[in-house]
Design a protein around this motif. Sequence first.
Motif, PDB file in Angstrom:
ATOM      1  N   PHE A   1     -14.106  12.817 -16.436  1.00 12.23           N
ATOM      2  CA  PHE A   1     -13.611  13.556 -17.587  1.00 12.23           C
ATOM      3  C   PHE A   1     -14.001  12.809 -18.859  1.00 12.23           C
ATOM      4  CE2 PHE A   1     -11.033  14.915 -14.094  1.00 12.23           C
ATOM      5  CZ  PHE A   1     -10.728  16.250 -14.351  1.00 12.23           C
ATOM      6  N   ALA A   2     -14.157  13.558 -19.948  1.00 14.92           N
ATOM      7  CA  ALA A   2     -14.439  12.934 -21.232  1.00 14.92           C
ATOM      8  C   ALA A   2     -13.315  11.955 -21.564  1.00 14.92           C
ATOM      9  CB  ALA A   2     -14.565  13.999 -22.316  1.00 14.92           C
ATOM     10  N   LYS A   3     -13.642  10.879 -22.219  1.00 16.07           N
ATOM     11  CA  LYS A   3     -12.663   9.849 -22.535  1.00 16.07           C
ATOM     12  C   LYS A   3     -11.556  10.419 -23.417  1.00 16.07           C
ATOM     13  CE  LYS A   3     -12.128   5.194 -24.428  1.00 16.07           C
ATOM     14  NZ  LYS A   3     -11.298   4.773 -23.283  1.00 16.07           N
ATOM     15  N   ILE A   4     -10.326  10.191 -22.988  1.00 16.04           N
ATOM     16  CA  ILE A   4      -9.157  10.628 -23.750  1.00 16.04           C
ATOM     17  C   ILE A   4      -8.746   9.495 -24.673  1.00 16.04           C
ATOM     18  CG2 ILE A   4      -6.780  11.467 -23.607  1.00 16.04           C
ATOM     19  CD1 ILE A   4      -8.777  13.394 -22.435  1.00 16.04           C
ATOM     20  N   GLU A   5      -8.981   9.660 -25.961  1.00 21.66           N
ATOM     21  CA  GLU A   5      -8.656   8.610 -26.924  1.00 21.66           C
ATOM     22  C   GLU A   5      -7.163   8.488 -27.157  1.00 21.66           C
ATOM     23  OE1 GLU A   5     -10.726   6.491 -28.008  1.00 21.66           O
ATOM     24  OE2 GLU A   5     -12.646   7.420 -27.482  1.00 21.66           O
ATOM     25  N   ASN A   6      -6.486   9.629 -27.216  1.00 24.72           N
ATOM     26  CA  ASN A   6      -5.053   9.637 -27.529  1.00 24.72           C
ATOM     27  C   ASN A   6      -4.301  10.537 -26.560  1.00 24.72           C
ATOM     28  OD1 ASN A   6      -5.087   7.998 -30.059  1.00 24.72           O
ATOM     29  ND2 ASN A   6      -6.370   9.712 -30.773  1.00 24.72           N
ATOM     30  N   PRO A   7      -4.009  10.047 -25.352  1.00 25.17           N
ATOM     31  CA  PRO A   7      -3.220  10.865 -24.407  1.00 25.17           C
ATOM     32  C   PRO A   7      -1.853  11.191 -24.993  1.00 25.17           C
ATOM     33  CG  PRO A   7      -3.377   8.574 -23.669  1.00 25.17           C
ATOM     34  CD  PRO A   7      -4.327   8.716 -24.823  1.00 25.17           C
TER      35      PRO A   7
END
Length: 469
Positions: A367-373
């Motif tokens: 998955f694309a990197k989640i910067e701010n979950p």
Amino acid sequence: MEHPLPKSWSIHTRPEIVAKYEILERVGSGAYSDVYRARRLSDNLIVALKEVHDYQSAFREIDALQLLQNCPNIVVLHEYFWREDEDAVLVLEFLRTDLAAVISDAKKKEGGVRVGEVKRWMLQILCGLDACHRNMIVHRDLKPGNLLVSDDGVLKLADFGQARILMEPGFDGDNDDQQLPVEQNTGSQANETPLDVVPDAHSLPDQGFNKQVVEDMDREEYLRQLVELKAKRHAMDENDKETNTIDGYSSCLATGTISDIDDDTHRSSYSYNAEEGGHDTNGALTSCVGTRWFRAPELLYGSTDYGLEIDLWSLGCIFSELLTLDPLFPGISDIDQLGRIISVLGNLTEEVWPSCSKLPDYKMISFAKIENPTGLEACLPNRSADEISIVKRLVCYNPANRATAMELLNDKYFNEEPLPLPISELHVPLEDSPGEWNEYDDMGSDSDFGDFGHFKVETTGSGFSMQFS
């Protein structure tokens, strides 16, 4: 509303059953079992007759319930009938409703489920689950629809058709020479002594939970019983290997090549029951178990080397739903399920779960990197710090970090105001809607990728990988 009784079904023509029970109505029907409400002629007790069409599911349920008899938070198996070339019929206590109905009913009124009620429901679930895990039984399909509720508020874990009795690490029951024959019991009463039974939540003081020491069974006897049960299942697997559905892929869909078995959040496991074909000599598990919304990430990534911790993830999802009245991760597919989890918890990396890269499908799906979950706090608005903490201790990537049922039974949350309500004060819905007895509408197939947005497929040395944005 009563369902018409079919005249040609085998349960109505089996003299050993109709001699003891009056079959009143069919209350549930699925691919792997049919359930009837019946009256025991000897004392007029209302029971559930569960006719199981899949022998593996029947053996799992019987084995588990025999070990768990006398636990007040486990559904009672009164007896069972099983003859050659006949489906097993389990005689279970009849419980009219379930926790799914409790949650659904609470959504119709202001205030939801009161904190004192939440605590009492949770204490009962924890006591039942702790009894399972003390006996090395992993349920594998915990969800509100499989937590049945009596009219007086007693909650009981039910539907053990997917349950497995795990062996301790390094102990392989398949290497034992003992082989038990296929059982052909008629009216066989469960008579084994449970290995470890904790006190039921409704028998605990209403002011909270006080730990009680439970005497352990002799280790030799413990291992002997596990060997017998596993040998019996192994013998059955060998006899029916040719008819098993081979689980050639490590997960239901994770590779994106096969559609998922149809299931939804409140469908019972008898209508969603993955065959455990493709066993290796160590009795490998299958990842395609449980209902999607409550399925642990290790299962979604295709793990066949999981343990009791998958039940703890499911428990966290159930606790969250009791608090908010909405499912925590209502995925429409396995891929969507993973995407929802990652959007809340962040990307799964070796930093948060060492060795996660060894999961069978970890390198096939990214998955694309989640910067701010978003974090679990955002999923639990207006809930206390203690409630959020418990969800976090259960809904976490690393299985080793998940709180055990016994640890939670001793958590201060259950001893602080507002205190758990007495069982007599719990609200039990009037409608008959136990998920374990009923069949529900299908959620659709994982094979439709149109709902998942943009994704990229790349060829790799071992097949292909999929990246979702």
